[in-house]
Design a protein around this motif. Structure first.
Motif, PDB file in Angstrom:
ATOM      1  N   UNK A 192       0.804  -1.227   0.000  1.00 25.36           N
ATOM      2  CA  UNK A 192       0.000   0.000   0.000  1.00 25.36           C
ATOM      3  C   UNK A 192       0.837   1.278   0.000  1.00 25.36           C
ATOM      4  N   UNK A 193       2.017   1.237   0.599  1.00 27.21           N
ATOM      5  CA  UNK A 193       2.848   2.439   0.667  1.00 27.21           C
ATOM      6  C   UNK A 193       3.221   2.948  -0.720  1.00 27.21           C
ATOM      7  N   UNK A 194       3.257   2.071  -1.700  1.00 32.26           N
ATOM      8  CA  UNK A 194       3.607   2.490  -3.053  1.00 32.26           C
ATOM      9  C   UNK A 194       2.607   3.496  -3.607  1.00 32.26           C
ATOM     10  N   UNK A 195       1.391   3.500  -3.084  1.00 30.80           N
ATOM     11  CA  UNK A 195       0.341   4.390  -3.579  1.00 30.80           C
ATOM     12  C   UNK A 195       0.088   5.590  -2.673  1.00 30.80           C
ATOM     13  N   UNK A 196       0.744   5.648  -1.528  1.00 27.79           N
ATOM     14  CA  UNK A 196       0.523   6.746  -0.582  1.00 27.79           C
ATOM     15  C   UNK A 196       1.458   7.905  -0.891  1.00 27.79           C
ATOM     16  N   UNK A 197       0.886   9.114  -0.930  1.00 30.26           N
ATOM     17  CA  UNK A 197       1.678  10.306  -1.174  1.00 30.26           C
ATOM     18  C   UNK A 197       2.167  10.871   0.156  1.00 30.26           C
ATOM     19  N   UNK A 198       3.433  11.217   0.203  1.00 29.21           N
ATOM     20  CA  UNK A 198       4.028  11.814   1.397  1.00 29.21           C
ATOM     21  C   UNK A 198       3.441  13.208   1.592  1.00 29.21           C
ATOM     22  N   UNK A 199       2.947  13.505   2.795  1.00 28.99           N
ATOM     23  CA  UNK A 199       2.360  14.823   3.044  1.00 28.99           C
ATOM     24  C   UNK A 199       3.417  15.916   3.146  1.00 28.99           C
ATOM     25  N   UNK A 200       4.689  15.546   3.251  1.00 28.49           N
ATOM     26  CA  UNK A 200       5.759  16.535   3.370  1.00 28.49           C
ATOM     27  C   UNK A 200       6.378  16.852   2.009  1.00 28.49           C
ATOM     28  N   UNK A 201       6.859  15.823   1.291  1.00 28.02           N
ATOM     29  CA  UNK A 201       7.555  16.057   0.017  1.00 28.02           C
ATOM     30  C   UNK A 201       6.688  15.769  -1.203  1.00 28.02           C
ATOM     31  N   UNK A 202       5.489  15.219  -0.992  1.00 25.55           N
ATOM     32  CA  UNK A 202       4.503  14.949  -2.051  1.00 25.55           C
ATOM     33  C   UNK A 202       4.918  13.835  -3.024  1.00 25.55           C
ATOM     34  N   UNK A 203       5.928  13.055  -2.680  1.00 26.67           N
ATOM     35  CA  UNK A 203       6.359  11.926  -3.505  1.00 26.67           C
ATOM     36  C   UNK A 203       5.637  10.661  -3.060  1.00 26.67           C
ATOM     37  N   UNK A 204       5.444   9.687  -3.951  1.00 24.62           N
ATOM     38  CA  UNK A 204       4.799   8.429  -3.558  1.00 24.62           C
ATOM     39  C   UNK A 204       5.725   7.569  -2.701  1.00 24.62           C
ATOM     40  N   UNK A 205       5.155   6.596  -2.027  1.00 26.45           N
ATOM     41  CA  UNK A 205       5.936   5.639  -1.247  1.00 26.45           C
ATOM     42  C   UNK A 205       5.953   5.917   0.242  1.00 26.45           C
ATOM     43  N   UNK A 206       5.048   6.759   0.741  1.00 27.47           N
ATOM     44  CA  UNK A 206       5.017   7.089   2.163  1.00 27.47           C
ATOM     45  C   UNK A 206       4.615   5.861   2.981  1.00 27.47           C
ATOM     46  N   UNK A 207       5.330   5.601   4.082  1.00 29.20           N
ATOM     47  CA  UNK A 207       5.085   4.383   4.856  1.00 29.20           C
ATOM     48  C   UNK A 207       4.926   4.609   6.357  1.00 29.20           C
ATOM     49  N   UNK A 208       4.965   5.856   6.810  1.00 25.36           N
ATOM     50  CA  UNK A 208       4.877   6.147   8.236  1.00 25.36           C
ATOM     51  C   UNK A 208       3.659   7.027   8.517  1.00 25.36           C
ATOM     52  N   UNK A 209       2.765   6.567   9.390  1.00 26.30           N
ATOM     53  CA  UNK A 209       1.578   7.363   9.745  1.00 26.30           C
ATOM     54  C   UNK A 209       2.021   8.578  10.549  1.00 26.30           C
ATOM     55  N   UNK A 210       1.535   9.751  10.147  1.00 28.49           N
ATOM     56  CA  UNK A 210       1.903  10.983  10.847  1.00 28.49           C
ATOM     57  C   UNK A 210       0.709  11.636  11.533  1.00 28.49           C
ATOM     58  N   UNK A 211      -0.481  11.397  11.025  1.00 28.71           N
ATOM     59  CA  UNK A 211      -1.675  12.019  11.592  1.00 28.71           C
ATOM     60  C   UNK A 211      -2.854  11.082  11.368  1.00 28.71           C
ATOM     61  N   UNK A 212      -3.638  10.844  12.410  1.00 30.27           N
ATOM     62  CA  UNK A 212      -4.833  10.011  12.312  1.00 30.27           C
ATOM     63  C   UNK A 212      -6.005  10.828  12.838  1.00 30.27           C
ATOM     64  N   UNK A 213      -7.015  11.017  12.000  1.00 32.12           N
ATOM     65  CA  UNK A 213      -8.227  11.720  12.407  1.00 32.12           C
ATOM     66  C   UNK A 213      -9.318  10.687  12.594  1.00 32.12           C
TER      67      UNK A 213
END
Length: 59
Positions: free
Chosen positions: A10-31
């Motif tokens: 799934x991380x391959x499809x997640x956009x990093x909220x900081x650098x906007x690149x794909x591959x984000x794998x660490x949860x930073x905020x949960x609402x």
């Protein structure tokens, strides 16, 4: 020509909220809403460490 196989990670499809690149794998905020629905924001590990600690937000 070889077809591109979709990633099973799934991380391959997640956009990093900081650098906007794909591959984000660490949860930073949960609402979490009153209804129990939730939304999670992700970042790359290095980007997450630079942006501060993770947080859980509720209404």
């Amino acid at each position: 020509m070889k077809a591109v196989e979709p990633s099973i990670h799934p991380a391959a499809y997640r956009q990093c909220e900081v650098c906007k690149e794909p591959g984000a794998d660490t949860a930073t905020r949960i609402f979490v809403a009153d209804s129990g629905a939730s939304h999670t924001s992700y970042a790359h590990r290095g980007c997450a460490e630079a942006s501060g600690p993770a947080e859980v937000m509720t209404p």
